[in-house]
Design a protein around this motif. Structure first.
Motif, PDB file in Angstrom:
ATOM      1  N   LYS A 175       0.831  -1.205   0.000  1.00 12.71           N
ATOM      2  CA  LYS A 175       0.000   0.000   0.000  1.00 12.71           C
ATOM      3  C   LYS A 175       0.870   1.260   0.000  1.00 12.71           C
ATOM      4  O   LYS A 175       0.515   2.268  -0.631  1.00 12.71           O
ATOM      5  CB  LYS A 175      -0.907  -0.034   1.233  1.00 12.71           C
ATOM      6  N   MET A 181      -3.315  -0.226  -7.358  1.00 14.11           N
ATOM      7  CA  MET A 181      -3.699  -1.627  -7.559  1.00 14.11           C
ATOM      8  C   MET A 181      -3.652  -2.040  -9.021  1.00 14.11           C
ATOM      9  O   MET A 181      -3.247  -3.150  -9.344  1.00 14.11           O
ATOM     10  CB  MET A 181      -5.104  -1.878  -7.016  1.00 14.11           C
ATOM     11  N   LEU A 196      -1.803 -11.424  -3.012  1.00 21.56           N
ATOM     12  CA  LEU A 196      -2.929 -10.489  -3.102  1.00 21.56           C
ATOM     13  C   LEU A 196      -4.239 -11.197  -2.731  1.00 21.56           C
ATOM     14  O   LEU A 196      -5.075 -10.637  -2.012  1.00 21.56           O
ATOM     15  CB  LEU A 196      -3.024  -9.887  -4.510  1.00 21.56           C
ATOM     16  N   ILE A 199      -4.292 -11.614   1.013  1.00 27.40           N
ATOM     17  CA  ILE A 199      -4.583 -10.343   1.692  1.00 27.40           C
ATOM     18  C   ILE A 199      -6.075 -10.046   1.609  1.00 27.40           C
ATOM     19  O   ILE A 199      -6.718  -9.710   2.606  1.00 27.40           O
ATOM     20  CB  ILE A 199      -3.769  -9.184   1.059  1.00 27.40           C
ATOM     21  N   ARG A 200      -6.645 -10.200   0.424  1.00 31.23           N
ATOM     22  CA  ARG A 200      -8.080  -9.936   0.257  1.00 31.23           C
ATOM     23  C   ARG A 200      -8.917 -10.850   1.137  1.00 31.23           C
ATOM     24  O   ARG A 200      -9.905 -10.427   1.737  1.00 31.23           O
ATOM     25  CB  ARG A 200      -8.479 -10.128  -1.210  1.00 31.23           C
ATOM     26  N   LEU A 203      -8.870  -9.562   4.621  1.00 28.59           N
ATOM     27  CA  LEU A 203      -9.627  -8.326   4.807  1.00 28.59           C
ATOM     28  C   LEU A 203     -11.134  -8.554   4.775  1.00 28.59           C
ATOM     29  O   LEU A 203     -11.907  -7.696   5.190  1.00 28.59           O
ATOM     30  CB  LEU A 203      -9.210  -7.294   3.752  1.00 28.59           C
TER      31      LEU A 203
ATOM     32  N   PHE B 256      -7.482   0.066  -0.038  1.00 30.96           N
ATOM     33  CA  PHE B 256      -6.483  -0.076  -1.093  1.00 30.96           C
ATOM     34  C   PHE B 256      -6.682  -1.363  -1.898  1.00 30.96           C
ATOM     35  O   PHE B 256      -6.708  -1.345  -3.123  1.00 30.96           O
ATOM     36  CB  PHE B 256      -5.081  -0.056  -0.489  1.00 30.96           C
ATOM     37  N   PHE B 257      -6.841  -2.496  -1.209  1.00 34.48           N
ATOM     38  CA  PHE B 257      -6.836  -3.787  -1.906  1.00 34.48           C
ATOM     39  C   PHE B 257      -8.190  -4.169  -2.489  1.00 34.48           C
ATOM     40  O   PHE B 257      -8.256  -4.893  -3.462  1.00 34.48           O
ATOM     41  CB  PHE B 257      -6.331  -4.897  -0.975  1.00 34.48           C
ATOM     42  N   ASN B 258      -9.260  -3.705  -1.892  1.00 36.66           N
ATOM     43  CA  ASN B 258     -10.570  -4.083  -2.408  1.00 36.66           C
ATOM     44  C   ASN B 258     -11.289  -2.924  -3.097  1.00 36.66           C
ATOM     45  O   ASN B 258     -11.646  -3.015  -4.256  1.00 36.66           O
ATOM     46  CB  ASN B 258     -11.441  -4.671  -1.291  1.00 36.66           C
ATOM     47  N   GLU B 260     -10.240   0.104  -4.118  1.00 41.51           N
ATOM     48  CA  GLU B 260      -9.581   0.755  -5.251  1.00 41.51           C
ATOM     49  C   GLU B 260      -9.734  -0.070  -6.524  1.00 41.51           C
ATOM     50  O   GLU B 260      -9.969   0.457  -7.599  1.00 41.51           O
ATOM     51  CB  GLU B 260      -8.089   0.972  -4.956  1.00 41.51           C
TER      52      GLU B 260
END
Lengths: 264, 264
Positions: A175, A181, A196, A199-200, A203, B256-258, B260
């Motif tokens: 980040k 992204m 990735l 990480i998703r 989250l 950021f990861f989702n 964006e």
């Protein structure tokens, strides 16, 4: 009066792990009551009707719930929990109840695949309760891993704590990299894409789960220190451009991760 | 005299990425020669017979090889490389040759799946060579990602450097945890098992590859610093038991990861 045929009450029975266990027990013929946000039944009311009680609430709420309902579980009953940190939960169950006690930690996520499930079992007090619940798991094809609560928590300091920590730190670094992204996805390698995805997936779960695994496990801090030392050793080798030491490190890792597995 | 029909020489043509590119060029009708450990042909002898030359050797050997054979590639020829670090390779190709120059970095491993392959293209000098090679990739269904060499290396400092660093540091920490592989496997969660698989996959490749990605990429060190700062921020939050800050961090990562990804 044996536990066979006794009513099972699950506190947090509409949550993900509670639902899973409730379904499994019902499939084995048990009568299951559930208390939780979406049920009209309070935990205390439910526990008064049950001889077997399972606490399946977020880690941070586990001790207060045990403290509250533990005294209500009958001495010949069985109190269990499903949290990922076992020492504090076992200690609380033994302290606040006179019943039989078993601690459990299913080693799988909220959407368990049907094959190859394992569950950690930490015996607390009483043989009948232990035999009853392990018998049910065995009938369901679940592999049992017997562990002392402290050993379990030490292992989870690595298997969950450091693992999640490293992923979160990498997420933070990505980040802060200055790339967006879209750019990162364009240039992803297969292993980075895997990261990735991981990480998703993290989250999508509540942050409090990972916060607890890192802050409530008494052994997580020690594991994070070991990780920090690993980072420092590795950085020293890289900064020094010491390719021979880097190769030596690779070989010692290979000895641990590949060779050791072969001989055992 | 155009490049179409020109002989292609691959230095390191029996290696994994060299074999892959050789096969792809042959499938598109090119005549391909290979020099390498298992061929009787020396790189210099081969280059003298070819107008198109591809350097596909380990990162640490790339600059010396370019220095050696670069001057032999004809001015209307094409010199390319396949390494994961582009700035030093492009600089060397432009410096030691008068030919057309294109830098390439296939964004996939040694055993590419047939679908969804991407390759980074760094134009160096000349239009014809660029058109020729990108035309071949496009005909083969490979997605092209055009990047400045420096931008590429900065991104790979994260995508490869930090990613591999974090995995190796975790591997080291697991090895130093005091538990053996049998115990760790018994208690693995699905995400930890994924990490173990990833570690084993790394250890099957030569250590020199990862050593180079971490020591020869001029931007890896800066990325490792960013990672160290991320570890420190995260540790501060955990040590302080600051669950509110932890939740805030989760939310910003989710943004950021989702989020964006959704809007772009």
């Amino acid at each position: 009066m044996g536990l066979k045929g006794a009513k099972v009450g699950i506190i947090g029975g509409s949550g993900r792990m509670g639902s899973w266990l409730g379904g499994l027990l019902e499939a084995q013929g048990a009568e299951v009551l559930r208390s939780g946000r979406s049920s009209g039944l309070s935990a205390r009311e439910m526990v008064r009707q049950c001889r077997i009680v399972v606490v399946s609430v977020p880690i941070a709420a586990t001790i207060p719930v045990i403290q509250d309902i533990g005294p209500l579980v009958p001495q010949d009953g069985l109190l269990m929990d499903l949290t990922s940190i076992k020492k504090p939960a076992l200690d609380a169950m033994l302290r606040y109840s006179h019943s039989q006690v078993v601690g459990l930690h299913p080693l799988f996520g909220p959407a368990p695949e049907s094959k190859g499930l394992s569950i950690v079992v930490c015996p607390g007090r009483g043989q009948e309760g232990l035999d009853w619940i392990t018998g049910i798991f065995q009938k369901s094809g679940i592999r049992l891993v017997f562990l002392e609560p402290e050993t379990h928590d030490r292992m989870m300091g690595i298997i969950q704590g450091v693992n999640h920590f490293a992923t979160l730190a990498l997420a933070l670094c990505v980040k802060d990299s200055g790339f967006n992204m879209r750019e990162l996805l364009d240039c992803s390698t297969p292993t980075f894409r895997q990261i990735l995805d991981r990480i998703r997936a993290m989250l999508e779960q509540p942050s409090s789960l990972f916060g607890s695994l890192l802050m409530d496990n008494p052994f997580a801090e020690g594991s994070l220190q070991t990780y920090q030392q690993s980072c420092e050793s590795l950085e020293r080798i890289i900064r020094g451009g010491d390719r021979k030491a880097f190769q030596g490190l690779f070989e010692s890792l290979d000895g641990f991760f590949n060779k050791e597995g072969e001989t055992s």
